[in-house]
Design an enzyme around this catalytic site. Structure first.
Site, PDB file in Angstrom:
ATOM      1  N   LYS A   1      -7.009   3.413  -3.168  1.00  0.00           N
ATOM      2  CA  LYS A   1      -7.423   3.334  -1.758  1.00  0.00           C
ATOM      3  C   LYS A   1      -7.696   4.749  -1.266  1.00  0.00           C
ATOM      4  O   LYS A   1      -6.942   5.675  -1.590  1.00  0.00           O
ATOM      5  CB  LYS A   1      -6.287   2.654  -0.979  1.00  0.00           C
ATOM      6  CG  LYS A   1      -6.425   2.627   0.524  1.00  0.00           C
ATOM      7  CD  LYS A   1      -5.310   1.775   1.157  1.00  0.00           C
ATOM      8  CE  LYS A   1      -5.231   1.950   2.657  1.00  0.00           C
ATOM      9  NZ  LYS A   1      -4.159   1.163   3.287  1.00  0.00           N
TER      10      LYS A   1
ATOM     11  N   LYS B   1     -10.284   0.235  -2.385  1.00  0.00           N
ATOM     12  CA  LYS B   1     -10.108  -0.073  -0.958  1.00  0.00           C
ATOM     13  C   LYS B   1     -10.447   1.161  -0.131  1.00  0.00           C
ATOM     14  O   LYS B   1      -9.623   2.064  -0.007  1.00  0.00           O
ATOM     15  CB  LYS B   1      -8.671  -0.519  -0.668  1.00  0.00           C
ATOM     16  CG  LYS B   1      -8.416  -0.801   0.827  1.00  0.00           C
ATOM     17  CD  LYS B   1      -7.032  -1.369   1.083  1.00  0.00           C
ATOM     18  CE  LYS B   1      -6.715  -1.438   2.572  1.00  0.00           C
ATOM     19  NZ  LYS B   1      -5.370  -1.956   2.866  1.00  0.00           N
TER      20      LYS B   1
ATOM     21  N   ASP C   1       0.870  -1.182   0.000  1.00  0.00           N
ATOM     22  CA  ASP C   1       0.000   0.000   0.000  1.00  0.00           C
ATOM     23  C   ASP C   1       0.907   1.231   0.000  1.00  0.00           C
ATOM     24  O   ASP C   1       1.638   1.473   0.966  1.00  0.00           O
ATOM     25  CB  ASP C   1      -0.896   0.003   1.249  1.00  0.00           C
ATOM     26  CG  ASP C   1      -1.971  -1.097   1.203  1.00  0.00           C
ATOM     27  OD1 ASP C   1      -1.763  -2.108   0.502  1.00  0.00           O
ATOM     28  OD2 ASP C   1      -3.007  -0.940   1.873  1.00  0.00           O
TER      29      ASP C   1
HETATM   30  O1  LIG Z   1      -5.352   1.055   5.879  1.00  0.00           O
HETATM   31  C1  LIG Z   1      -6.033   0.978   6.865  1.00  0.00           C
HETATM   32  C2  LIG Z   1      -6.301   2.055   7.797  1.00  0.00           C
HETATM   33  O2  LIG Z   1      -5.150   2.625   8.292  1.00  0.00           O
HETATM   34  C3  LIG Z   1      -7.143   1.570   8.917  1.00  0.00           C
HETATM   35  O3  LIG Z   1      -7.692   2.656   9.574  1.00  0.00           O
HETATM   36  P1  LIG Z   1      -8.545   2.456  10.919  1.00  0.00           P
HETATM   37  O4  LIG Z   1      -7.521   2.162  11.991  1.00  0.00           O
HETATM   38  O5  LIG Z   1      -9.241   3.745  11.126  1.00  0.00           O
HETATM   39  O6  LIG Z   1      -9.461   1.297  10.722  1.00  0.00           O
END
Ligand SMILES: O=C[C@H](O)COP(=O)(O)O
Length: 325
Positions: free
Chosen positions: A225, A261, A162
């Site tokens: 994403k 995503k 990512d």
């Molecule tokens: O890529 C994923 C995100 O950083 C997750 O974010 P979150 O901790 O708010 O679910």
């Protein structure tokens, strides 16, 4: 898809296409129309009760189970990987009549220094490790360092990377620089699939979101994403709508399917269902699988499990029965 173009085989990656500035100039976004449509989406298609468990299980199979915290340790990553192997309690799956091996998360997503820990903890499964690389979350490091991070993550066994884009390239309208950057990321990823994080809240306008989405796809992104999870505002349906329209446009013109995503702040089963509805409405059933749809979340799984438990037993489990993931 352009006339006469061959249908893309389901598993063929988007190789990218040359940067097309003329195409970008055609991008127009009417914010109020987008917001209106996004507001009606969840209401337009509520998931019937008897289908809810199936949709929630689908959401789990599209989940990039994530930990991206300053206090992550090898221990927390190992615990997360154990949860990734068995995301739902066996007795719930049994009651739902679903074989345990059918339900696994799509990936485990960690900081790139913890990739080798996650790879070791997931050995023997098909679950890939995704690494956030390129100076996550702000991306404010030199290009050479970003490429070195990607290379290190790939060497450590990450099968998905990512990457964060340089928001400055978008904010200054330097689309060539953005294209070149993402292209270089893609080359560094090699066989590893690349998810390109736009950090949409920092791109100033929805039109910029639409244009940046297209440039990333032109440069060979496998997924686009929404967010890092660290911006002030992360995944929202209006942004998701603009990005799904860009994905559709890219598919219609090139024949290549790119995934979406949403990530950041997705913590409830209801929100996960809203995203599934958006994908179904905007891109169709073809996109409703982990090859083309992921939800990046660190705190969603426990609410999904809670809702599944409610579905099976008719009441919510006491908090101490629910996992803390
Ligand atoms: O890529 C994923 C995100 O950083 C997750 O974010 P979150 O901790 O708010 O679910």
């Amino acid at each position: 898809m352009a006339q006469g173009q061959e249908e893309q085989p389901r598993d063929e990656r988007n190789p990218g296409v040359p940067l097309d500035l003329g195409w970008l100039r055609e991008v127009h976004v009417n914010r109020s129309a987008v917001e209106r449509r996004a507001a009606t989406l969840p209401a337009r298609r509520t998931v019937k009760r008897e289908w809810q468990a199936a949709w929630l299980l689908r959401a789990i199979t599209c989940l990039d189970l994530t930990t991206l915290a300053g206090d992550d340790t090898p221990g927390t990553v190992r615990r997360l990987c154990a949860k990734a192997r068995h995301p739902v309690r066996s007795e719930l799956l049994e009651a739902l009549g679903v074989p345990e091996e059918r339900i696994q998360v799509a990936a485990v997503c960690v900081y790139h220094n913890l990739v080798s820990v996650a790879v070791a903890a997931l050995r023997g499964t098909q679950i890939p490790v995704a690494a956030v690389s390129t100076g996550f979350p702000a991306g404010q490091i030199a290009l050479e360092q970003k490429l070195a991070e990607i290379a290190a993550s790939v060497r450590a066994g990450a099968r998905e990377i990512d990457v964060v884009i340089s928001r400055a390239h978008v904010l200054t309208g330097n689309w060539q620089a953005l294209y070149d950057e993402v292209r270089a990321f893609r080359m560094a990823c090699g066989e590893a699939h690349m998810k390109t994080i736009l950090a949409t809240h920092e791109l100033a306008t929805l039109r910029n979101v639409g244009m940046a989405s297209l440039v990333c796809m032109m440069a060979g992104a496998d997924f686009i994403k929404t967010s890092t999870g660290k911006e002030a505002v992360n995944a929202t349906l209006p942004v998701g709508l603009v990005m799904t329209r860009a994905i559709r446009d890219y598919y219609e013109r090139t024949g290549y399917r790119v995934g979406l995503k949403p990530a950041g702040g997705i913590r409830s089963a209801k929100t996960a269902l809203d995203w599934l509805i958006l994908m179904k409405e905007e891109l169709g059933d073809e996109w409703l699988n982990s090859r083309l749809f992921r939800i990046g979340a660190s705190g969603l799984l426990s609410d999904i499990e809670r809702q599944l438990s409610y579905f099976v037993t008719g009441h919510y489990a006491a908090a101490h029965y629910n996992p803390l993931v």
